[in-house]
Design an enzyme around this catalytic site. Structure first.
Site, PDB file in Angstrom:
ATOM      1  N   ASP A 207      -6.659 -25.282  14.126  1.00 56.42           N
ATOM      2  CA  ASP A 207      -7.651 -24.245  14.430  1.00 56.42           C
ATOM      3  C   ASP A 207      -8.006 -24.322  15.909  1.00 56.42           C
ATOM      4  O   ASP A 207      -8.616 -25.297  16.357  1.00 56.42           O
ATOM      5  CB  ASP A 207      -8.883 -24.479  13.548  1.00 56.42           C
TER       6      ASP A 207
ATOM      7  N   ASN B  61      -9.862 -21.970  17.714  1.00 59.91           N
ATOM      8  CA  ASN B  61     -11.129 -21.380  18.159  1.00 59.91           C
ATOM      9  C   ASN B  61     -12.363 -21.935  17.459  1.00 59.91           C
ATOM     10  O   ASN B  61     -13.478 -21.495  17.731  1.00 59.91           O
ATOM     11  CB  ASN B  61     -11.098 -19.853  18.020  1.00 59.91           C
TER      12      ASN B  61
ATOM     13  N   ASP C  68     -13.395 -21.773  14.255  1.00 57.61           N
ATOM     14  CA  ASP C  68     -14.031 -21.045  13.168  1.00 57.61           C
ATOM     15  C   ASP C  68     -13.732 -21.647  11.792  1.00 57.61           C
ATOM     16  O   ASP C  68     -14.167 -21.121  10.762  1.00 57.61           O
ATOM     17  CB  ASP C  68     -13.646 -19.567  13.196  1.00 57.61           C
TER      18      ASP C  68
ATOM     19  N   ASP D 117      -4.971 -21.015  13.047  1.00 63.24           N
ATOM     20  CA  ASP D 117      -4.544 -19.778  13.704  1.00 63.24           C
ATOM     21  C   ASP D 117      -3.257 -20.003  14.478  1.00 63.24           C
ATOM     22  O   ASP D 117      -2.762 -21.131  14.614  1.00 63.24           O
ATOM     23  CB  ASP D 117      -5.644 -19.248  14.619  1.00 63.24           C
TER      24      ASP D 117
ATOM     25  N   ASP E 287       9.277 -13.997  -0.346  1.00 65.15           N
ATOM     26  CA  ASP E 287       8.371 -14.366  -1.431  1.00 65.15           C
ATOM     27  C   ASP E 287       8.778 -13.680  -2.737  1.00 65.15           C
ATOM     28  O   ASP E 287       9.132 -12.494  -2.744  1.00 65.15           O
ATOM     29  CB  ASP E 287       6.943 -13.949  -1.044  1.00 65.15           C
TER      30      ASP E 287
ATOM     31  N   GLU F  63      12.722 -17.386  -2.128  1.00 72.00           N
ATOM     32  CA  GLU F  63      11.841 -18.093  -3.055  1.00 72.00           C
ATOM     33  C   GLU F  63      12.094 -17.461  -4.420  1.00 72.00           C
ATOM     34  O   GLU F  63      11.492 -16.467  -4.791  1.00 72.00           O
ATOM     35  CB  GLU F  63      10.358 -17.940  -2.686  1.00 72.00           C
TER      36      GLU F  63
END
Length: 552
Positions: free
Chosen positions: A34, A36, A38, A42, A215, A277
């Site tokens: 992360d 930033n 929060d 990201d 997926d 997958e």
């Protein structure tokens, strides 16, 4: 089986194509890093940690979805396939990540979710506003209900996440969702759907990605009559070759879709790849997805769920290699991902325990020490096999499942849709630890974390393991270096011993031996290069340990 006789020599996979021997590292963006503060991982956070992956020694990264999404299923409900969810960054951040990965010799594979969209997708919103039979509704699977007034679902299909696979809309029709209600299934018989996804592929290929993990690759095409299915409905059907296939999975029509995609990818430079997958058994059926004009790889879930016994491992490895060799494709190996209990915990359950859908407070708890010992042995066994291997973020740290996650913190839709009978997948998705003494264990600059991290994370942090002899992290680094040096990914497998307690095989100039039995056993001849745990003082191989030996 005989403990001493040579059992089988498996021909090697094709030597062309980087993917045939690659080690690919899965990143779950919400939980990797992360930038930033929060509490949500990201793309800039991933970019900042790419040096870790280069040092670890992997060849490529696979990014789970980072597209705009309401996050009803952690990003697998895509609202826009050509942009980045603001929680994760921007398209410019994606471009920078791809560029920085390439600068470090890392390829980038992105997730593609073609079975369903988000209910927030502009197509589905248009379908809700349109009339039955309209072109907008033809993009999805809308049907009239059963019964005199259409109040019963069109068939008896159930959602993988629990509950009915159909939801009724205000004007009376029902739409299909094999997963969450916020994930309506697309209708792949509609030409517009096929055209749209070809354009999506081009969009990301033009931005420089090296391929796509697809997926639910076995779910796009449904049996035309949408017939009832009175058998248990699981994403891994487990059907034998001579039994009917579930009408919602592994229909023959999916293969023409992937042939078209393959033709598109083959027109791009740089060996772009498709990875399925596909929860399909038996291995011979799965191999259909990796025929020369279709996908390049398919996840080997039969291997992932195989029991930790020598006979079970021998059987699944042999079947897998035979099936993929028959179609001229490499075999893939995987032990953990974002959908299953981490193997450091799964292998700490009694042998033969079914793969649980999450572990929580009050459930049978794994033996942490035993699980890690077996996980390390399983990893060295896997990385010694010819073919391509997939690693899931944090497994190089020996991370266990978070089995004490408070139920009120769970966000996986499986938890709610199953009526709180299945814990779901949150336990393997908890943000990973980088620095033991930093806020959020180095996941981000603050203590924020979208799922709570357990206090035990400190002892698994990367900075507690880096350059520490015998640590799980260093075991992985050494194994990946030796795997590359000795060309194990492009090698051949020759069984040397396949008894009830010990598996031993040769791959090139290395011998790999794993002791599954209750007693220590002699180590095969050769120079010991690596082992998942120390050998005994007398040089014998302890229980639940894998050793690599050099035999010129």
């Amino acid at each position: 089986m005989n403990d001493n006789a040579t059992q089988q020599t498996t021909p090697s996979a094709p030597i062309t194509g980087w993917w045939t021997e690659a080690v690919i590292y899965q990143i779950y963006p919400r939980s990797f890093a992360d930038a930033n503060g929060d509490g949500i991982g990201d793309l800039p956070g991933i970019t900042a940690r790419l040096d870790h992956l280069a040092e670890l020694g992997v060849d490529a990264v696979w990014l789970s979805p980072f597209y705009p999404s309401p996050q009803a299923d952690a990003g697998y409900d895509v609202a826009d396939y050509r942009d980045v969810e603001p929680l994760f960054g921007t398209l410019a951040d994606a471009d920078e990540l791809i560029a920085q990965a390439r600068a470090r010799g890392l390829r980038v594979i992105v997730d593609l979710v073609p079975n369903h969209t988000s209910s927030a997708h502009r197509w589905f919103q248009a379908a809700l506003a349109a009339a039955p039979g309209s072109p907008e509704r033809q993009r999805y699977v809308f049907r009239d209900g059963r019964g005199p007034d259409g109040t019963e679902p069109p068939n008896d299909w159930q959602s993988v996440f629990g509950g009915p696979a159909w939801t009724r809309v205000p004007n009376g029709q029902w739409y299909l969702h094999l997963f969450d209600t916020a994930q309506p299934d697309l209708n792949w018989d509609a030409p517009e759907v096929r055209t749209e996804f070809l354009d999506v592929l081009r969009f990301w290929l033009d931005r420089g990605v090296d391929g796509f993990r697809v997926d639910v690759a076995h779910g796009l095409v449904k049996q035309a009559d949408l017939a009832d299915w009175r058998e248990p409905q699981e994403i891994l059907s487990g059907q034998e070759a001579d039994k009917p296939r579930p009408p919602m999975w592994d229909q023959d029509g999916v293969h023409e879709i992937y042939r078209e995609w393959r033709r598109l990818l083959d027109g791009y430079p740089g060996e772009r790849v498709l990875v399925a997958e596909a929860w399909v058994e038996p291995a011979e059926r799965l191999a259909r997805y990796v025929r020369p004009d279709e996908m390049h790889q398919a996840f080997n879930f039969e291997y992932l769920v195989a029991s930790w016994t020598a006979p079970a491992q021998y059987a699944v490895i042999t079947r897998s290699l035979e099936a993929t060799d028959a179609v001229g494709a490499p075999t893939t190996w995987v032990l953990s991902n974002h959908d299953v209990v981490r193997h450091a915990s799964r292998l700490g359950l009694p042998v033969g325990t079914a793969r649980p859908n999450g572990i929580g407070v009050g459930d049978e708890q794994p033996d942490a020490a035993l699980g890690l010992r077996r996980a390390r042995a399983a990893t060295l066994l896997m990385l010694g096999l010819p073919g391509s291997a997939y690693l899931y973020q944090g497994e190089e740290l020996g991370l266990p499942e978070h089995t004490s996650l408070p139920d009120e913190a769970r966000q996986d839709p499986t938890w709610e849709r199953s009526g709180h009978t299945q814990r779901g997948r949150d336990g393997c998705r908890v943000p990973i630890p980088w620095e033991a003494d930093a806020p959020s264990y180095g996941f981000g600059p603050t203590n924020a974390s979208w799922l709570p991290q357990p206090p035990v994370w400190a002892e698994y942090a990367r900075d507690r393991q880096r350059d520490v002899p015998g640590s799980t992290y260093e075991m992985y680094r050494t194994a990946l270096r030796l795997r590359r040096t000795h060309g194990l990914g492009r090698g051949t497998l020759e069984w040397l011993s396949s008894g009830d307690d010990v598996l031993t095989f040769r791959n090139g100039d290395l011998v790999v031996s794993t002791n599954f039995g209750p007693e220590s056993v002699p180590v095969p001849d050769g120079e010991v290069l690596h082992s998942s745990a120390p050998l005994n003082e007398d040089g014998s191989l302890p229980t639940d340990v894998t050793v690599w030996l050099h035999t010129p």
